[in-house]
Design an enzyme around this catalytic site. Structure first.
Site: not given
Length: 390
Positions: A238, A276, A303, A350-351, A367
Site C-alpha cells: 500500500h 490507492c 483502493h 476506500d473510506h 469506514y
C-alpha cells in the site's frame, strides 16, 4: 476472452466487532470481503484454524474472503533489528497458512510506526456529511508542541510556522488532546502508539533513512519470495498515506519513482502494488492515472477514493467521483488491465463520508456503511458505463 469482464467488487470488514455487519455488506452490493485477523498480535503466526474460522464466517452469508488486508509487517523487520529473522519466519508461516486456506492476495504496508495519518476525523462538509482531513498546521503544531521533536521547526515553511504560533495560542486542551490521539491512532481494533514509542522510533529511523528503509523492504520481499512463488501468493504494498515524509519518518512508497523502485528491486510477479488513488492523490507531485499506466502490470488490488487539496497541500477526502483524482481515467485503465487477467482485479471503495443515519452511530473512522455504499454504487456505475462503450 470476455472483453467485458468486471472487476471484483469488495468491502473492508474488520471482523465480528465491526459496526458494519456482513449482512450490511451483502446488501451494499459487494461480492467479496477484504479482512484480517486484527486480534492477532503483530508478528505472531496466523494459525490455519483462525484463518478458516474467519473464512467460514464470511462464507456463511454468501460472500468470499479474497484479499487479506493486512498481514502487518513487524517493526523488527522494517528496522532489520536483532529479532528480524524470527519475525520473518513467522510471516512466512502465516503466508503458508493463508495459502492452505485458499487466500492468496495479501495487502501490507511498510510505513514506519504509524499507519495512515490524519488530523481531523470529522471535518463537516457543506452538505453536513463528515470527512477525514489532513492539515499541515495541525500536524506541525503536534510535532513542535506535543511531540517536541528536535529540529521540527525546520521541517515546515515560515507560513505554516506562523499559523502554528497563532493556532497554538488559542487551542483548547481538549482539542490538543484529541489531535494527539488522532495522530497516534493505529488501525481500528489494534490500538495506537505512545508518544515515547514514537520518539524512540523517530530516532531509530533517522539512522536508517529512506535508502536504508528501501533496502529493508527489498530484504523482506527477498526473504518471503520463495514462499510466495511456491504458493502462488501475490503481495501488494500500500502506498504511504499521506505520500510524503512526516514527523521525521522516511517514506518509500510515495510516487511513481518509488513504486517502480519497489517493483524493480525484487523483480518478480509476486511483488505487486495495492493501488490507492487517495493516498497517491494527496500528493501534488503525483499524476495518478500516469502512475497506474506505469505500474499497472503489477497492480493486483485497488483502493478507490478521492481527495480535494488546497494550495498549502492540506486535503480532505471527497466524494469518490469528485476530487483531484481523475477517477474516470483511473477506472478506464483498470477496466482495460482487467481484460488481460486470468483473475479479476479486486477493488474496494476506500473510506467514505459519515452521513445520514451513520452520523449518529459509532463507526470506525472512514469506514461507516452508508458513505462507502454510496462510493461503491458510484464506482460500479462508472465501471458498467465504461464497459458498455467498449
Amino acid at each position: 476472452m470476455n472483453s467485458n469482464k468486471k472487476l471484483e467488487q469488495s468491502w473492508r470488514w474488520y471482523g465480528p466487532n465491526d459496526p458494519v455487519s456482513l449482512e450490511d455488506i451483502k446488501q451494499a452490493g459487494a461480492r467479496a470481503v477484504v479482512s484480517a485477523l486484527h486480534q492477532v498480535k503483530h508478528g505472531e503466526v496466523w494459525s490455519e484454524e483462525a484463518i478458516l474460522e474467519r473464512k467460514q464466517l464470511i462464507e456463511s452469508v454468501g460472500l468470499v474472503w479474497n484479499v487479506v488486508e493486512s498481514v502487518p509487517v513487524h517493526e523488527a523487520i522494517k528496522t532489520r533489528s536483532e529479532d528480524c529473522e524470527y519475525y520473518l519466519e513467522n510471516y512466512r508461516a502465516s503466508l503458508r497458512n493463508l495459502a492452505k486456506c485458499g487466500i492468496k492476495t495479501v495487502c501490507y504496508n511498510f510505513m514506519p510506526v504509524l499507519d495512515w495519518t490524519r488530523t481531523d476525523l470529522g471535518l463537516t462538509l457543506s452538505n453536513g456529511a463528515k470527512a477525514l482531513y489532513f492539515d499541515w498546521t495541525d500536524l506541525a503544531m503536534f510535532d513542535c508542541h506535543v511531540l517536541q521533536r528536535e529540529g521540527a521547526e525546520d521541517s515546515y515553511d515560515k507560513e505554516i510556522m506562523q499559523e502554528v504560533k497563532e493556532r497554538y495560542d488559542s487551542i483548547s486542551k481538549d482539542r490538543l488532546d484529541e489531535l494527539t490521539e488522532i495522530i497516534l491512532m493505529g488501525v481500528p481494533t489494534e490500538g495506537g502508539v505512545t508518544l515515547e514509542a514514537l520518539r524512540e522510533s523517530i530516532d531509530i529511523y533517522s539512522k536508517i533513512g529512506k535508502e536504508g528503509l528501501q533496502e529493508n523492504l527489498a530484504y523482506f520481499l527477498s526473504n518471503i519470495a520463495d514462499v510466495c512463488i511456491e504458493e502462488g501468493i501475490k503481495m501488494t504494498i500500500h502506498p504511504d498515506d499521506p505520500p510524503f515524509a512526516i514527523l521525521g519518518l522516511p517514506r518509500i512508497a510515495t510516487s511513481k519513482e518509488d513504486l517502480l523502485d519497489i517493483i524493480q528491486r525484487v523483480d518478480s510477479p509476486f511483488n505487486g502494488i495495492c493501488f490507492c488513488t487517495g493516498s497517491l492523490g494527496a500528493g501534488k507531485h503525483n499524476d495518478v492515472p500516469d502512475i497506474l499506466e506505469a505500474i499497472g502490470e503489477r497492480v493486483y488490488f485497488a483502493h478507490l477514493r478521492n481527495v480535494h487539496k488546497d494550495e498549502k497541500g492540506n486535503f480532505y477526502e471527497s466524494d469518490h467521483l469528485d476530487g483531484d483524482v481523475d477517477m474516470v481515467k483511473v477506472m478506464e485503465i483498470l477496466v482495460d488491465l482487467n481484460q488481460k487477467r486470468d483473475h479479476a482485479i479486486t477493488f474496494r471503495p476506500d473510506h467514505g463520508h459519515q452521513m445520514l443515519d451513520d452520523l449518529h452511530k459509532a463507526t470506525n473512522p472512514g469506514y461507516s456503511a452508508i458513505g462507502r455504499l454510496k462510493g461503491l454504487a458510484e464506482l460500479r456505475g462508472l465501471e458498467l458505463g465504461l464497459l458498455s462503450v467498449r
